[in-house]
Design a protein around this motif. Structure first.
Motif, PDB file in Angstrom:
ATOM      1  N   UNK A  18       0.814  -1.200   0.000  1.00 32.72           N
ATOM      2  CA  UNK A  18       0.000   0.000   0.000  1.00 32.72           C
ATOM      3  C   UNK A  18       0.842   1.242   0.000  1.00 32.72           C
ATOM      4  N   UNK A  19       0.587   2.173  -0.955  1.00 36.24           N
ATOM      5  CA  UNK A  19       1.311   3.436  -1.026  1.00 36.24           C
ATOM      6  C   UNK A  19       0.510   4.494  -0.290  1.00 36.24           C
ATOM      7  N   UNK A  20       1.171   5.578   0.085  1.00 35.58           N
ATOM      8  CA  UNK A  20       0.501   6.638   0.826  1.00 35.58           C
ATOM      9  C   UNK A  20      -0.055   7.727  -0.052  1.00 35.58           C
ATOM     10  N   UNK A  21       0.223   7.627  -1.362  1.00 38.38           N
ATOM     11  CA  UNK A  21      -0.225   8.695  -2.257  1.00 38.38           C
ATOM     12  C   UNK A  21      -1.723   8.653  -2.433  1.00 38.38           C
ATOM     13  N   UNK A  22      -2.348   9.807  -2.647  1.00 40.05           N
ATOM     14  CA  UNK A  22      -3.774   9.913  -2.942  1.00 40.05           C
ATOM     15  C   UNK A  22      -3.946  10.836  -4.122  1.00 40.05           C
ATOM     16  N   UNK A  23      -5.099  10.778  -4.772  1.00 36.47           N
ATOM     17  CA  UNK A  23      -5.312  11.595  -5.975  1.00 36.47           C
ATOM     18  C   UNK A  23      -5.461  13.051  -5.617  1.00 36.47           C
ATOM     19  N   UNK A  24      -5.036  13.927  -6.541  1.00 37.60           N
ATOM     20  CA  UNK A  24      -5.206  15.375  -6.388  1.00 37.60           C
ATOM     21  C   UNK A  24      -6.140  15.877  -7.476  1.00 37.60           C
ATOM     22  N   UNK A  25      -7.258  15.192  -7.698  1.00 29.64           N
ATOM     23  CA  UNK A  25      -8.200  15.618  -8.714  1.00 29.64           C
ATOM     24  C   UNK A  25      -7.820  15.076 -10.060  1.00 29.64           C
ATOM     25  N   UNK A  26      -8.503  15.570 -11.095  1.00 36.29           N
ATOM     26  CA  UNK A  26      -8.315  15.000 -12.425  1.00 36.29           C
ATOM     27  C   UNK A  26      -6.937  15.257 -12.968  1.00 36.29           C
ATOM     28  N   UNK A  27      -6.260  16.341 -12.574  1.00 30.62           N
ATOM     29  CA  UNK A  27      -4.962  16.653 -13.166  1.00 30.62           C
ATOM     30  C   UNK A  27      -3.814  16.013 -12.430  1.00 30.62           C
ATOM     31  N   UNK A 151      -9.878   7.708 -11.281  1.00 35.07           N
ATOM     32  CA  UNK A 151     -10.338   7.628  -9.901  1.00 35.07           C
ATOM     33  C   UNK A 151      -9.143   7.424  -8.964  1.00 35.07           C
ATOM     34  N   UNK A 152      -9.267   7.788  -7.671  1.00 34.91           N
ATOM     35  CA  UNK A 152      -8.227   7.465  -6.687  1.00 34.91           C
ATOM     36  C   UNK A 152      -8.269   5.961  -6.395  1.00 34.91           C
ATOM     37  N   UNK A 153      -7.441   5.198  -7.053  1.00 29.94           N
ATOM     38  CA  UNK A 153      -7.607   3.758  -7.095  1.00 29.94           C
ATOM     39  C   UNK A 153      -7.333   3.048  -5.771  1.00 29.94           C
ATOM     40  N   UNK A 154      -6.584   3.689  -4.893  1.00 35.61           N
ATOM     41  CA  UNK A 154      -6.336   3.053  -3.600  1.00 35.61           C
ATOM     42  C   UNK A 154      -7.618   2.923  -2.778  1.00 35.61           C
ATOM     43  N   UNK A 155      -8.616   3.709  -3.096  1.00 28.82           N
ATOM     44  CA  UNK A 155      -9.865   3.653  -2.350  1.00 28.82           C
ATOM     45  C   UNK A 155     -10.951   2.835  -3.018  1.00 28.82           C
ATOM     46  N   UNK A 156     -10.646   2.184  -4.142  1.00 26.18           N
ATOM     47  CA  UNK A 156     -11.663   1.437  -4.880  1.00 26.18           C
ATOM     48  C   UNK A 156     -11.732  -0.022  -4.436  1.00 26.18           C
ATOM     49  N   UNK A 157     -12.894  -0.608  -4.598  1.00 27.21           N
ATOM     50  CA  UNK A 157     -13.038  -2.043  -4.393  1.00 27.21           C
ATOM     51  C   UNK A 157     -12.378  -2.783  -5.539  1.00 27.21           C
ATOM     52  N   UNK A 158     -12.208  -4.089  -5.380  1.00 28.36           N
ATOM     53  CA  UNK A 158     -11.595  -4.888  -6.446  1.00 28.36           C
ATOM     54  C   UNK A 158     -12.415  -4.792  -7.723  1.00 28.36           C
ATOM     55  N   UNK A 188      -1.956   7.096  -7.490  1.00 21.06           N
ATOM     56  CA  UNK A 188      -0.936   6.475  -6.664  1.00 21.06           C
ATOM     57  C   UNK A 188       0.310   6.209  -7.487  1.00 21.06           C
ATOM     58  N   UNK A 189       1.460   6.340  -6.842  1.00 25.32           N
ATOM     59  CA  UNK A 189       2.714   6.035  -7.539  1.00 25.32           C
ATOM     60  C   UNK A 189       2.964   4.543  -7.606  1.00 25.32           C
ATOM     61  N   UNK A 190       2.390   3.805  -6.677  1.00 24.76           N
ATOM     62  CA  UNK A 190       2.661   2.378  -6.586  1.00 24.76           C
ATOM     63  C   UNK A 190       1.357   1.601  -6.438  1.00 24.76           C
ATOM     64  N   UNK A 191       1.342   0.419  -6.992  1.00 23.48           N
ATOM     65  CA  UNK A 191       0.150  -0.417  -6.916  1.00 23.48           C
ATOM     66  C   UNK A 191       0.090  -1.129  -5.563  1.00 23.48           C
ATOM     67  N   UNK A 192      -0.994  -1.838  -5.358  1.00 28.98           N
ATOM     68  CA  UNK A 192      -1.182  -2.704  -4.194  1.00 28.98           C
ATOM     69  C   UNK A 192      -1.484  -4.102  -4.727  1.00 28.98           C
ATOM     70  N   UNK A 193      -1.470  -5.113  -3.861  1.00 29.63           N
ATOM     71  CA  UNK A 193      -1.864  -6.447  -4.333  1.00 29.63           C
ATOM     72  C   UNK A 193      -3.237  -6.457  -4.998  1.00 29.63           C
ATOM     73  N   UNK A 194      -4.171  -5.684  -4.459  1.00 30.82           N
ATOM     74  CA  UNK A 194      -5.505  -5.620  -5.067  1.00 30.82           C
ATOM     75  C   UNK A 194      -5.427  -5.049  -6.475  1.00 30.82           C
ATOM     76  N   UNK A 195      -4.684  -3.962  -6.651  1.00 28.98           N
ATOM     77  CA  UNK A 195      -4.573  -3.343  -7.969  1.00 28.98           C
ATOM     78  C   UNK A 195      -3.799  -4.227  -8.934  1.00 28.98           C
ATOM     79  N   UNK A 196      -2.772  -4.899  -8.425  1.00 23.40           N
ATOM     80  CA  UNK A 196      -2.017  -5.809  -9.283  1.00 23.40           C
ATOM     81  C   UNK A 196      -2.903  -6.933  -9.797  1.00 23.40           C
TER      82      UNK A 196
END
Length: 274
Positions: A18-27, A151-158, A188-196
């Motif tokens: 899990x990375x700590x980055x979060x989205x900063x909007x569309x840009x 979307x901020x993918x760290x907060x999404x379901x599988x 996010x700069x890095x994926x998670x097992x869920x995203x992978x």
């Protein structure tokens, strides 16, 4: 990582979890990273610090000839943050979204400098401007997937993550000549097992990360974007940039000139990993 002149460089190694980055909007793709120590360059023959699998996951192509695409993109593994440090190549990657006119300008600069880049396109943007996707491919650049709607993918379901990746992949596949193996998660700069796992289900063996982030999405000005990029770049680097920002596009000629002065050729992700 920041030094006195504002240079920012992420750890150039493969990382999961899990990375700590979060989205900063569309840009914006990520927030500012926590400081980390400089990474030791990987051994010769590695990608992102870890040697790729010995055998590809896919066999011959439909034509019966061996698949010439980089082995690292055809084998499962952690995120790719940079290419081999032994080749004088560097990769400028761009978040594909925003004003189409800025993308046109960036492509003209690349053509004038004989440079090739990689664009990870947001699916909604690409579907609205397929002519830009065609222009990217026609210019000899890589076109990959940056999800459907950023979307901020760290907060999404599988299920939601897989849907974002699949819909983005469909938008990219609609552009003839695009690369079906290039995916970068959004927010996010890095994926998670869920995203992978979601990426593998959607047809991607690896997620593409980066080792240099000049934070151009915060619009610090073209001079700062140039300084941060050139102050950190080295052989094999993958730089994260954004097409929808005027300062980034204005910085591009100086960045390309600076790469040339350092003996580095700007290439696509496919070329850097080959």
């Amino acid at each position: 990582m920041s030094n006195e002149d504002g240079t920012i460089e992420r750890r150039a190694v493969l990382r999961g979890g899990l990375a700590s980055a979060v989205a900063l909007g569309a840009a914006a793709c990520t927030t500012a990273p926590a400081p980390v120590p400089s990474a030791t360059p990987p051994a010769t023959g590695t990608v992102g610090g870890v040697a790729p699998a010995a055998t590809p996951s896919r066999g011959p192509t439909a034509t019966g000839t061996a698949d010439s695409r980089p082995l690292a993109l055809r084998t499962a593994g952690d995120d790719i943050a940079h290419g081999p440090r032994t080749k004088p190549l560097a990769c400028l990657t761009f978040h594909g979204a925003g004003d189409p006119g800025l993308t046109d300008q960036a492509l003209r600069v690349c053509r004038d400098h004989g440079a090739r880049i990689t664009v990870f396109a947001v699916g909604t943007w690409l579907a609205a401007h397929p002519e830009l996707g065609r222009a990217i491919v026609a210019g000899g650049h890589d076109l990959g997937n940056h999800t459907w709607s950023h979307q901020p993918m760290l907060g999404l379901s599988a299920a939601a993550a897989e849907s974002e990746i699949r819909r983005g992949a469909a938008a990219v596949a609609a552009i003839q000549g695009s690369n079906p193996l290039l995916f970068r998660p959004s927010g996010t700069a890095h994926s998670t097992p869920l995203l992978q796992e979601a990426a593998r289900t959607a047809g991607y063996f690896r997620c593409i990360s980066y080792d240099i982030d000049p934070m151009d999405y915060l619009d610090p000005g073209s001079a700062t974007v140039t300084r941060r990029t050139l102050g950190a770049v080295r052989a094999g680097s993958i730089v994260s940039l954004h097409l929808g920002h005027r300062g980034t596009v204005d910085a591009l000629p100086d960045i390309l000139a600076g790469l040339h002065e350092r003996g580095l050729t700007p290439g696509t992700v496919s070329e850097v990993l080959a």
